[in-house]
Write a protein that holds these residues in place. Structure first.
Motif, mmCIF file in Angstrom:
data_model
loop_
_atom_site.group_PDB
_atom_site.id
_atom_site.type_symbol
_atom_site.label_atom_id
_atom_site.label_comp_id
_atom_site.label_asym_id
_atom_site.label_seq_id
_atom_site.Cartn_x
_atom_site.Cartn_y
_atom_site.Cartn_z
ATOM 1 N N UNK A 608 0.851 -1.187 0.000
ATOM 2 C CA UNK A 608 0.000 0.000 0.000
ATOM 3 C C UNK A 608 0.887 1.237 0.000
ATOM 4 N N UNK A 609 0.957 1.907 -1.164
ATOM 5 C CA UNK A 609 1.837 3.071 -1.268
ATOM 6 C C UNK A 609 1.072 4.372 -1.412
ATOM 7 N N UNK A 610 -0.247 4.344 -1.196
ATOM 8 C CA UNK A 610 -1.057 5.544 -1.371
ATOM 9 C C UNK A 610 -1.160 6.389 -0.105
ATOM 10 N N UNK A 611 -0.679 5.872 1.016
ATOM 11 C CA UNK A 611 -0.745 6.636 2.266
ATOM 12 C C UNK A 611 0.415 7.625 2.357
ATOM 13 N N UNK A 612 0.114 8.804 2.870
ATOM 14 C CA UNK A 612 1.182 9.772 3.126
ATOM 15 C C UNK A 612 2.074 9.264 4.248
ATOM 16 N N UNK A 613 3.378 9.562 4.197
ATOM 17 C CA UNK A 613 4.274 9.079 5.264
ATOM 18 C C UNK A 613 3.896 9.561 6.658
ATOM 19 N N UNK A 614 3.123 10.649 6.740
ATOM 20 C CA UNK A 614 2.729 11.119 8.080
ATOM 21 C C UNK A 614 1.353 10.580 8.493
ATOM 22 N N UNK A 615 0.864 9.553 7.773
ATOM 23 C CA UNK A 615 -0.401 8.910 8.150
ATOM 24 C C UNK A 615 -0.206 8.101 9.422
ATOM 25 N N UNK A 616 -1.201 8.135 10.273
ATOM 26 C CA UNK A 616 -1.168 7.305 11.475
ATOM 27 C C UNK A 616 -2.569 6.758 11.741
ATOM 28 N N UNK A 617 -2.677 5.469 12.015
ATOM 29 C CA UNK A 617 -3.913 4.885 12.540
ATOM 30 C C UNK A 617 -3.533 3.641 13.331
ATOM 31 N N UNK A 618 -4.527 3.040 14.001
ATOM 32 C CA UNK A 618 -4.210 1.978 14.951
ATOM 33 C C UNK A 618 -3.838 0.651 14.292
ATOM 34 N N UNK A 619 -3.857 0.605 12.958
ATOM 35 C CA UNK A 619 -3.453 -0.623 12.266
ATOM 36 C C UNK A 619 -2.042 -0.528 11.697
ATOM 37 N N UNK A 620 -1.339 0.563 11.984
ATOM 38 C CA UNK A 620 -0.009 0.793 11.398
ATOM 39 C C UNK A 620 1.070 0.652 12.454
ATOM 40 N N UNK A 621 2.122 -0.106 12.133
ATOM 41 C CA UNK A 621 3.289 -0.264 12.998
ATOM 42 C C UNK A 621 4.550 -0.371 12.146
ATOM 43 N N UNK A 622 5.572 -1.061 12.665
ATOM 44 C CA UNK A 622 6.824 -1.177 11.911
ATOM 45 C C UNK A 622 7.720 -2.203 12.578
ATOM 46 N N UNK A 623 8.805 -2.557 11.903
ATOM 47 C CA UNK A 623 9.929 -3.272 12.491
ATOM 48 C C UNK A 623 11.199 -2.720 11.841
ATOM 49 N N UNK A 624 12.355 -3.015 12.414
ATOM 50 C CA UNK A 624 13.607 -2.434 11.949
ATOM 51 C C UNK A 624 14.521 -3.477 11.317
ATOM 52 N N UNK A 625 15.447 -2.987 10.521
ATOM 53 C CA UNK A 625 16.506 -3.799 9.925
ATOM 54 C C UNK A 625 17.850 -3.134 10.208
ATOM 55 N N UNK A 626 18.913 -3.867 9.939
ATOM 56 C CA UNK A 626 20.266 -3.307 10.038
ATOM 57 C C UNK A 626 21.185 -4.116 9.142
ATOM 58 N N UNK A 627 22.383 -3.551 8.869
ATOM 59 C CA UNK A 627 23.331 -4.239 8.004
ATOM 60 C C UNK A 627 22.906 -4.153 6.556
ATOM 61 N N UNK A 628 23.488 -5.017 5.723
ATOM 62 C CA UNK A 628 23.152 -5.026 4.307
ATOM 63 C C UNK A 628 23.631 -3.770 3.609
ATOM 64 N N UNK A 629 23.268 -3.654 2.363
ATOM 65 C CA UNK A 629 23.670 -2.489 1.575
ATOM 66 C C UNK A 629 22.524 -2.061 0.667
ATOM 67 N N UNK A 630 21.390 -1.649 1.246
ATOM 68 C CA UNK A 630 20.253 -1.252 0.407
ATOM 69 C C UNK A 630 20.567 0.005 -0.390
ATOM 70 N N UNK A 631 20.068 0.034 -1.619
ATOM 71 C CA UNK A 631 20.407 1.163 -2.499
ATOM 72 C C UNK A 631 19.287 2.197 -2.559
ATOM 73 N N UNK A 632 18.282 2.101 -1.679
ATOM 74 C CA UNK A 632 17.159 3.029 -1.756
ATOM 75 C C UNK A 632 17.569 4.477 -1.510
ATOM 76 N N UNK A 633 18.511 4.704 -0.608
ATOM 77 C CA UNK A 633 18.919 6.075 -0.303
ATOM 78 C C UNK A 633 19.522 6.746 -1.529
ATOM 79 N N UNK A 634 20.332 6.002 -2.288
ATOM 80 C CA UNK A 634 20.932 6.559 -3.494
ATOM 81 C C UNK A 634 19.864 6.884 -4.528
#
Length: 785
Positions: A608-634
């Motif tokens: 689901x990519x239609x939500x604004x990044x500042x959207x919040x509701x009680x069905x939204x959460x997250x988890x974290x990652x570390x390491x690797x070399x993701x290229x999304x920032x570039x």
């Protein structure tokens, strides 16, 4: 004369409403006692709604009180015609009753839309009748409709005095009791065998869920709506005589005592669900040894269905049916069956060719077969057999000739198989207990999991994050962080020395495979899925994840207490609990996995990519990652000023009709910019919605700009001449402006929502009338910034 006509119309409308409410009583009991009996069909929604708890109040069908209420209104209307009753009082009583019915109808529609996921056309007809009575009642008032509404307080006050107003509640109450006694229907007793199917409640264990146990002791038939946690199952004593020949593909032993014949459509989502349930059922060796399953075609498309369908529902149903028939010719039906259901949102010609190659078909032979008249005749022959047996929609299945409809749960199919194994010949009625959530405390599970992903070795949190002292924490047995924005999630991960996961990483953790970006749009979830469909396996399993909660469910939501909702690698709750923010930059902010209310749409490919990044509701959460070399920032350096999280770039274009317009003209105003074309059907739905939003909010400073990308200006102009818009339309036939904004392969309408500061808050793609409330919410949130 006009007043008399209006009175007659009111009486007629009230009598029709009373008759329809009375008719619905019978439909309600038909739905409960005869699964095939709801007249709006297996895909029409009536069965699910009328069999639900919301269709009764204290065991009374909800349409019963409407009968005496509307009859009373008709009687009062006749009294006015005979000069025996005051017209203004009739108008006020009718308006009060109509508003009461409207409120209840709105509540039931809300339940249908957001909880039952089905719409009952019969119920909507009742709502329409109620609205007509309300409309006519208000018009009847001598001082006008506005007065009829303003006098509602006076009507309520008169309920304490002798008169029709005081009689309103007693008449409805007494009429309800009398009708309930007169109309309550028990199941027909003849040839009836009542079978109680009992499933033990899951124990707090990670072991295999308890299987269904059947008891054949006759007992009283279930009455009223099915109990919570059960499904009403009716097996008729009639058996269809299906003509089965060698063209029908089967799996299982030829001499199996139970034969299941499926009538399905590869593009039908409910067929995909039923197919998965059959696969789950056949994982039980005891069941698999006693059942054989055959597949027959019933595409919901008028071009290849011999029955009279009201309309074509599935554009690619015919070609996908032909594809499977030609796979069967080469001994690969079930491989193709599994592949097409797995990807039943991708059944265009190019997709089918790729599937044919994937299963190893001789392509020349396959292409020749697909275009052969005999293949079309096979499809039509199957639909004739289905139509003769009473199939009118998909999915439908016959268990030793006994018809069932809809995506039946595993427990119901298992119970029906057991009935056949026991040799029960008569009509069978039972409430089948469904498996609930499997919950258990986890001990010793690692809090993180390290994987060798497509972007290098990375570590992903095994549990959805909670937040402690501003830091993201992964551990089981605690409440997950909810109502968090993407920005909140990013900050909490970074405070813990981690980051949000990239889409590639999240998908690898869920599917166990590297995904392929086939179209190069930077999105993996929309391409052909590699690996497993669910984190725990190939097919959806009811109760394994926290994905089927109601909004008022009192059960506490806890991380990591669903021992079956885990990937083979040890990552928990990738589906259910909360849908999770991923993405390293705002333009890649996406929600993945599905939440506590996603039901069987919760899966690895949920995106689901239609939500604004500042959207919040009680069905939204997250988890974290570390390491690797993701290229999304570039990748975030692309489309500068044209993606979510950027300050909007400078742009300008020629306005249709004269002049120019660009970003400089929009400074200081919140604005919505949509890219559209005259040939785009969703665009033609979004534009009127934008026009209405603009007219309603231009006083609050909202501006709208429609950027047209038609290559043929004549078609654009023809559309605009018939559908003038209240905001400027800019010509972008060269797509120069559109190509400077990030689309991520989503097509059009492509709409950007820009705050008054010039900050691009949100990007949406497509438009759906069913999601209009969310559209209006987006408008309000934009104006609030």
């Amino acid at each position: 004369m006009k007043d008399k006509t209006l009175l007659i119309a009111f009486v007629a409308a009230s009598l029709f409403a009373a008759w329809w409410a009375f008719y619905l009583i019978g439909v309600h009991y038909d739905a409960i006692h005869e699964v095939d009996g709801a007249a709006c069909g297996p895909e029409g929604g009536c069965l699910k709604v009328l069999q639900s708890d919301d269709a009764e109040i204290f065991g009374v069908p909800v349409s019963i009180p409407a009968v005496p209420m509307f009859l009373l209104l008709a009687a009062l209307g006749i009294g006015v015609l005979l000069d025996k009753f005051d017209r203004s009082r009739l108008a006020e009583i009718g308006t009060l009753c109509g508003l009461g019915g409207l409120a209840f109808g709105g509540w039931l529609f809300f339940k249908m839309q957001f909880f039952l996921d089905s719409i009952c056309k019969f119920c909507l007809t009742m709502d329409a009748a109620n609205l007509l009575v309300l409309f006519l009642a208000a018009l009847l008032h001598p001082s006008g409709p506005r007065t009829a509404f303003l006098k509602l307080g006076a009507v309520i006050a008169r309920m304490k005095q002798a008169g029709p107003e005081m009689a309103l509640i007693p008449v409805v109450a007494v009429g309800t009791v009398l009708l309930q006694v007169a109309t309550v229907q028990d199941p027909p007793p003849e040839k009836e065998v009542i079978v109680e199917v009992e499933t033990p409640a899951p124990t707090p264990s990670a072991s295999t869920p308890s299987t269904t146990r059947e008891a054949t002791t006759p007992r009283a038939a279930p009455r009223g709506a099915p109990k919570p946690g059960t499904r009403r199952l009716v097996l008729s004593d009639e058996r269809a005589d299906l003509t089965i020949d060698s063209s029908v593909p089967f799996r299982g032993k030829a001499d199996a005592p139970v034969e299941i014949i499926l009538f399905e459509d590869f593009q039908c989502p409910y067929c995909k669900k039923l197919s998965g349930n059959i696969e789950v059922l056949l994982e039980d060796p005891e069941i698999a040894s006693k059942v054989r399953v055959g597949f027959m075609h019933f595409p919901m498309n008028t071009k290849c269905n011999a029955n009279e369908l009201s309309k074509s529902l599935h554009k690619f149903a015919c070609t996908s049916a032909a594809t499977s028939i030609c796979a069967e010719e080469q001994g690969k039906f079930w491989e193709m069956h599994d592949l097409m259901f797995r990807n039943n949102g991708r059944l265009r010609g190019s997709h089918l060719k790729s599937y044919a190659r994937e299963v190893g078909l001789d392509m020349d032979r396959w292409l020749s077969c697909v275009n052969a008249p005999s293949t079309q005749e096979k499809i039509l022959a199957d639909t004739r057999i289905g139509g003769a047996a009473g199939v009118s929609g998909t999915p439908a299945l016959f268990i030793n000739g006994r018809k069932m409809v809809g995506a039946q749960p595993v427990e119901s199919i298992r119970a029906a198989i057991q009935v056949e194994l026991e040799g029960t010949a008569g009509r069978v009625l039972m409430d089948v207990e469904l498996d609930g959530e499997i919950i258990a405390d986890l001990g010793g599970a690692a809090n993180t999991v390290t994987l060798d992903g497509p972007e290098g070795r990375f570590t992903i949190d095994a549990f959805e994050a909670s937040i402690e002292m501003g830091k993201a924490v992964s551990r089981p047995g605690v409440a997950p962080a909810r109502t968090v924005t993407w920005y909140d999630a990013k900050t909490a991960c970074e405070a813990a020395g981690k980051r949000l996961c990239s889409e590639e990483e999240w998908m690898y953790a869920c599917t166990g495979a590297t995904q392929i970006d086939e179209d190069g749009d930077g999105v993996y979830s929309r391409d052909v899925l590699q690996g497993r469909q669910h984190s725990y396996g190939e097919h959806y399993r009811e109760g394994w994840c926290a994905d089927n909660r109601k909004r008022d469910d009192p059960l506490e939501l806890i991380t990591g207490n669903h021992p079956r909702c885990v990937s083979p690698e040890g990552v928990y709750d990738l589906e259910g609990v909360t849908k999770e923010w991923i993405g390293l930059t705002p333009d890649k902010a996406v929600l993945k996995g599905g939440s506590l209310r996603s039901r069987d749409s919760a899966r690895c490919a949920y995106y689901k990519d239609s939500e604004a990044p500042d959207t919040r509701d009680d069905s939204i959460g997250f988890r974290c990652c570390s390491g690797g070399d993701p290229d999304e920032a570039a990748a975030s350096t692309e489309f500068q000023g044209g993606k979510v999280g950027d300050q909007v770039q400078e742009f300008a274009g020629d306005v249709i009709g004269g002049g120019t317009l660009g970003s400089a003209d929009l400074q200081g105003s919140p604005f919505i910019m949509t890219f559209w074309a005259s040939w785009c059907e969703p665009c033609k739905k979004e534009l009127p919605a934008l026009a209405a939003a603009y007219e309603a909010n231009k006083g609050r400073g909202l501006k709208v700009i429609a950027v047209n990308v038609d290559s043929n200006p004549d078609k654009r102009d023809a559309y605009l001449s018939e559908n003038p818009l209240p905001f400027p339309v800019v010509d972008d036939s060269s797509k120069t402006i559109m190509n400077s904004f990030q689309s991520r392969g989503g097509g059009i309408p492509l709409t950007f929502w820009v705050e008054r500061t010039g900050f691009i808050r949100q990007r949406t793609t497509g438009y759906d009338d069913a999601a209009h409330a969310k559209f209006l919410e987006n408008v309000d949130e934009l104006l609030a910034k």
